[in-house]
Write a protein that holds these residues in place. Structure first.
Motif, PDB file in Angstrom:
ATOM      1  N   LEU A 114       0.812  -1.220   0.000  1.00  0.00           N
ATOM      2  CA  LEU A 114       0.000   0.000   0.000  1.00  0.00           C
ATOM      3  C   LEU A 114       0.840   1.263   0.000  1.00  0.00           C
ATOM      4  CD1 LEU A 114      -2.997  -0.698   2.418  1.00  0.00           C
ATOM      5  CD2 LEU A 114      -2.909  -0.790  -0.072  1.00  0.00           C
ATOM      6  N   SER A 115       2.154   1.122  -0.239  1.00  0.00           N
ATOM      7  CA  SER A 115       3.001   2.310  -0.090  1.00  0.00           C
ATOM      8  C   SER A 115       2.591   3.432  -1.042  1.00  0.00           C
ATOM      9  CB  SER A 115       4.479   1.957  -0.243  1.00  0.00           C
ATOM     10  OG  SER A 115       4.685   1.394  -1.499  1.00  0.00           O
ATOM     11  N   ALA A 116       1.990   3.074  -2.183  1.00  0.00           N
ATOM     12  CA  ALA A 116       1.561   4.123  -3.113  1.00  0.00           C
ATOM     13  C   ALA A 116       0.303   4.839  -2.615  1.00  0.00           C
ATOM     14  CB  ALA A 116       1.310   3.531  -4.501  1.00  0.00           C
ATOM     15  N   SER A 117      -0.404   4.227  -1.683  1.00  0.00           N
ATOM     16  CA  SER A 117      -1.630   4.849  -1.171  1.00  0.00           C
ATOM     17  C   SER A 117      -1.344   5.903  -0.109  1.00  0.00           C
ATOM     18  CB  SER A 117      -2.547   3.797  -0.561  1.00  0.00           C
ATOM     19  OG  SER A 117      -2.990   2.922  -1.557  1.00  0.00           O
ATOM     20  N   PHE A 320      -3.111  -9.446   3.714  1.00  0.00           N
ATOM     21  CA  PHE A 320      -1.823  -9.103   3.122  1.00  0.00           C
ATOM     22  C   PHE A 320      -1.731  -9.633   1.681  1.00  0.00           C
ATOM     23  CE2 PHE A 320       2.776  -9.946   2.674  1.00  0.00           C
ATOM     24  CZ  PHE A 320       3.240  -8.669   2.926  1.00  0.00           C
ATOM     25  N   LYS A 321      -2.143 -10.877   1.500  1.00  0.00           N
ATOM     26  CA  LYS A 321      -2.087 -11.513   0.176  1.00  0.00           C
ATOM     27  C   LYS A 321      -2.982 -10.817  -0.835  1.00  0.00           C
ATOM     28  CE  LYS A 321      -1.158 -16.427   0.562  1.00  0.00           C
ATOM     29  NZ  LYS A 321      -1.976 -17.635   0.678  1.00  0.00           N
ATOM     30  N   VAL A 322      -4.177 -10.465  -0.388  1.00  0.00           N
ATOM     31  CA  VAL A 322      -5.145  -9.807  -1.260  1.00  0.00           C
ATOM     32  C   VAL A 322      -4.604  -8.441  -1.710  1.00  0.00           C
ATOM     33  CG1 VAL A 322      -7.374  -8.647  -1.100  1.00  0.00           C
ATOM     34  CG2 VAL A 322      -7.185 -11.045  -0.470  1.00  0.00           C
ATOM     35  N   LEU A 323      -3.920  -7.767  -0.795  1.00  0.00           N
ATOM     36  CA  LEU A 323      -3.308  -6.479  -1.148  1.00  0.00           C
ATOM     37  C   LEU A 323      -2.164  -6.697  -2.133  1.00  0.00           C
ATOM     38  CD1 LEU A 323      -3.212  -4.741   2.360  1.00  0.00           C
ATOM     39  CD2 LEU A 323      -4.752  -4.215   0.456  1.00  0.00           C
ATOM     40  N   GLU A 324      -1.350  -7.712  -1.868  1.00  0.00           N
ATOM     41  CA  GLU A 324      -0.233  -8.038  -2.771  1.00  0.00           C
ATOM     42  C   GLU A 324      -0.758  -8.365  -4.164  1.00  0.00           C
ATOM     43  OE1 GLU A 324       3.446  -8.846  -1.962  1.00  0.00           O
ATOM     44  OE2 GLU A 324       2.869  -7.192  -0.657  1.00  0.00           O
ATOM     45  N   ALA A 325      -1.917  -9.024  -4.205  1.00  0.00           N
ATOM     46  CA  ALA A 325      -2.503  -9.416  -5.491  1.00  0.00           C
ATOM     47  C   ALA A 325      -3.073  -8.210  -6.245  1.00  0.00           C
ATOM     48  CB  ALA A 325      -3.589 -10.457  -5.268  1.00  0.00           C
ATOM     49  N   GLY A 326      -3.165  -7.063  -5.575  1.00  0.00           N
ATOM     50  CA  GLY A 326      -3.566  -5.830  -6.268  1.00  0.00           C
ATOM     51  C   GLY A 326      -5.012  -5.423  -6.084  1.00  0.00           C
ATOM     52  N   TYR A 327      -5.774  -6.162  -5.283  1.00  0.00           N
ATOM     53  CA  TYR A 327      -7.180  -5.790  -5.075  1.00  0.00           C
ATOM     54  C   TYR A 327      -7.257  -4.559  -4.182  1.00  0.00           C
ATOM     55  CZ  TYR A 327      -8.025 -10.347  -7.085  1.00  0.00           C
ATOM     56  OH  TYR A 327      -8.031 -11.432  -7.922  1.00  0.00           O
ATOM     57  N   GLU A 337       0.938  -0.440  -9.874  1.00  0.00           N
ATOM     58  CA  GLU A 337       0.538  -1.161 -11.080  1.00  0.00           C
ATOM     59  C   GLU A 337      -0.306  -2.375 -10.709  1.00  0.00           C
ATOM     60  OE1 GLU A 337       4.127  -1.956 -13.311  1.00  0.00           O
ATOM     61  OE2 GLU A 337       4.551   0.195 -13.215  1.00  0.00           O
ATOM     62  N   ASN A 338      -0.960  -2.937 -11.716  1.00  0.00           N
ATOM     63  CA  ASN A 338      -1.782  -4.148 -11.519  1.00  0.00           C
ATOM     64  C   ASN A 338      -2.821  -3.991 -10.414  1.00  0.00           C
ATOM     65  OD1 ASN A 338      -0.193  -5.434 -13.441  1.00  0.00           O
ATOM     66  ND2 ASN A 338       1.322  -5.951 -11.864  1.00  0.00           N
ATOM     67  N   ILE A 339      -3.372  -2.791 -10.354  1.00  0.00           N
ATOM     68  CA  ILE A 339      -4.379  -2.528  -9.334  1.00  0.00           C
ATOM     69  C   ILE A 339      -5.753  -2.899  -9.882  1.00  0.00           C
ATOM     70  CG2 ILE A 339      -5.564  -0.654  -8.112  1.00  0.00           C
ATOM     71  CD1 ILE A 339      -2.771  -1.305  -7.067  1.00  0.00           C
ATOM     72  N   GLN A 340      -6.537  -3.593  -9.085  1.00  0.00           N
ATOM     73  CA  GLN A 340      -7.895  -3.902  -9.516  1.00  0.00           C
ATOM     74  C   GLN A 340      -8.895  -3.368  -8.506  1.00  0.00           C
ATOM     75  OE1 GLN A 340      -8.487  -7.970 -10.732  1.00  0.00           O
ATOM     76  NE2 GLN A 340     -10.709  -7.667 -10.683  1.00  0.00           N
ATOM     77  N   LEU A 341      -9.726  -2.435  -8.963  1.00  0.00           N
ATOM     78  CA  LEU A 341     -10.704  -1.813  -8.092  1.00  0.00           C
ATOM     79  C   LEU A 341     -11.836  -2.802  -7.798  1.00  0.00           C
ATOM     80  CD1 LEU A 341     -11.260   0.963  -6.786  1.00  0.00           C
ATOM     81  CD2 LEU A 341     -12.708   1.466  -8.760  1.00  0.00           C
TER      82      LEU A 341
END
Ligand code: IPM
Ligand code: MN
Length: 368
Positions: A114-117, A320-327, A337-341
């Motif tokens: 989440l560092s970009a957030s 943690f995993k769900v965040l890593e996966a980009g959700y 990158e690879n962010i899914q809303l």
């Protein structure tokens, strides 16, 4: 393991995030063969609308009759003109008092994913792991006298603490620190307030019982700055009610969103669990709310009320995993990158899936 949870979903986004949190608890129960039951109670604005009071007696009874109370959020702009004792928030303060928990634990973690957030630079937020221990039953929130005299245009609130109130919350902070990185930062305003001088003297005295824990004192104003500049310097941060309210919201900036922060209140008859965020009426019902704060709060239920540390960690790992996966829900969808809303519900489903996979794997490991 049997656990009876009173669910007080409350106002705004409370019901929608709490639903995702209870789904996760149900999943843990099912996967681990536990018996979790849920009873619902009214609190806040919905309680005022339906019963005329922000905390009906039935809610207090159901809560005291449970092993844990899981609260969503309270607050509704519809009641803004009411005096503090009649507002939805009064229900929250009353349930805190009724349950008696005085130590509100608010972890604030800097997730790499989440560092970009966060508006802070990644090198500042990465690896941050602060645990606020906020005193929850004293200070300005409950001190008397309190009034607003509209004739004389004068108002008063009282910041009051007794030595015993400081001792008990300080012990919680030192106990927790001794199992972590062994540092307590006590925050006060001892250069101005007598209450803070009592606070500082008492905490210093209690520290002597914990020789392996380092104690430092910070004034609240400079602490507000240090939390942004060098958040990695802190382990357990111990402070009084209002300072803790303010600093824990500030620390939400480290994680990237207030919607990520969980909390647990311990020390009373029944522990009270509530995400740090409010009712966010502006996004209620839109599917935009972030359920992760509530889900991480469910992990705290598993840790502090069910004694299921492994499952608590599994839930945290799943998040943690769900965040890593980009959700991402909207509040944490900034940059990267690879962010899914995703919606509130979808986020809950992804955590559920990740959790089921990790618990399955654990059970498979046990079986061999
Ligand atoms: C919190 C909230 C509450 C508080 C309000 C809603 C009464 O801001 O839990 O941080 O001030 O304690
Ligand atoms: Mn707050």
């Amino acid at each position: 393991m049997r656990l009876k949870v009173a669910v007080l979903a409350g106002d705004g986004i409370g019901p929608e995030v709490t639903r995702e949190a209870t789904n996760i608890l149900r999943a843990v129960a099912e996967l681990g063969g536990h018996d979790f039951t849920f009873v619902e109670g009214l609190i806040g604005g919905v309680a005022i609308t339906e019963t005329g009071t922000p905390l009906p007696t039935a809610t207090v009874d159901a809560s005291l009759d449970s092993d844990a109370v899981l609260l969503g959020a309270v607050g509704d702009n519809k009641f803004n003109s009411l005096t503090p004792d009649k507002r939805p928030e009064a229900g929250l303060l009353q349930i805190r008092q009724a349950l008696g928990g005085f130590a509100n634990l608010r972890p604030s973690v800097g997730y790499k994913a989440l560092s970009a957030s966060s508006p802070l630079r990644p090198e500042v937020t990465e690896g941050v792991d602060i645990l606020f221990v906020r005193e929850l039953l004293g200070g300005l929130y409950f001190g008397a006298p309190r009034w607003w005299n509209k004739e004389s245009n004068e108002a008063i609130n009282t910041m009051r603490y007794t030595r015993d109130e400081v001792v008990r919350v300080a012990r919680v902070a030192f106990e927790l620190a001794s199992k972590r990185r062994k540092k307590v930062t006590s925050v006060d305003k001892a250069n101005v307030l007598e209450v803070s001088q009592l606070w500082r003297a008492t905490v210093t005295e209690i520290a002597k019982d914990y020789p392996d824990v380092t104690l430092e004192h910070q004034l609240v104003d400079s602490m507000a700055m240090h939390i942004m500049n060098v958040p990695r310097n802190f382990d357990v941060v111990l402070t009084e009610n209002l300072f803790g309210d303010i600093l824990s919201d500030e620390a939400g900036v480290i994680t990237g969103s207030l919607g990520m922060l969980p909390s647990a209140t311990v020390g009373g008859a029944v522990n009270l669990y509530e995400p740090v965020h409010g009712s966010a009426p502006d996004i209620a019902g839109t599917g935009k709310a972030n359920p992760l704060g509530a889900i991480l709060t469910a992990a705290m239920v598993l840790r502090h009320s069910a004694g299921l540390e492994q499952d608590a960690r599994a839930v945290e790992q799943a998040v943690f995993k769900v965040l890593e996966a980009g959700y991402r829900t909207a509040d944490i969808a900034r940059g990267g990158e690879n962010i899914q809303l995703v919606s509130t519900q979808e986020m809950g489903k992804h955590v559920h899936q990740a959790l089921a996979e990790s618990i399955d794997r654990r059970q498979a490991l046990h079986a061999v």
